[in-house]
Write an enzyme that holds these catalytic residues in place. Structure first.
Site, PDB file in Angstrom:
ATOM      1  N   CYS A 188       2.926   1.801   3.178  1.00 44.59           N
ATOM      2  CA  CYS A 188       4.052   0.867   3.276  1.00 44.59           C
ATOM      3  C   CYS A 188       5.205   1.326   2.388  1.00 44.59           C
ATOM      4  O   CYS A 188       6.367   1.293   2.789  1.00 44.59           O
ATOM      5  CB  CYS A 188       3.610  -0.539   2.907  1.00 44.59           C
ATOM      6  SG  CYS A 188       2.301  -1.174   3.982  1.00 44.59           S
ATOM      7  N   CYS A 214       0.845  -1.206   0.000  1.00 43.75           N
ATOM      8  CA  CYS A 214       0.000   0.000   0.000  1.00 43.75           C
ATOM      9  C   CYS A 214       0.880   1.257   0.000  1.00 43.75           C
ATOM     10  O   CYS A 214       2.091   1.193   0.192  1.00 43.75           O
ATOM     11  CB  CYS A 214      -0.918   0.007   1.217  1.00 43.75           C
ATOM     12  SG  CYS A 214      -0.059   0.204   2.795  1.00 43.75           S
TER      13      CYS A 214
END
Length: 76
Positions: free
Chosen positions: A13, A10
């Protein structure tokens, strides 16, 4: 020192990984930086929220994108 950024890919991240890489580069730190996106491997760390930063096998940050100062604190 081994640093692993746990995350499923994501945006948070990816941002966390980029910030850790930047801090390491700015401080001439020779730590090994890895990204772990395999959910089966992430589960082994027993955390429920991502992203997370693992330093030498110990979860230091989890559930949010850390600041550069926070990253410096956990890697020093």
């Amino acid at each position: 020192m081994e640093i692993i950024v746990l995350g499923t890919g994501c945006a948070k991240c990816k941002t966390t990984y980029d910030k850790v890489a930047k801090v390491l580069a700015e401080n001439n730190n020779t730590a090994t930086l890895k990204k772990e996106e395999d959910i089966l491997e992430i589960v082994k760390y027993n955390i429920m929220s991502l992203p997370a930063v693992v330093v030498d096998g110990e979860v230091k940050i989890k559930g949010y994108v850390p600041t550069e100062d926070e990253i410096k604190q956990v890697i020093n």
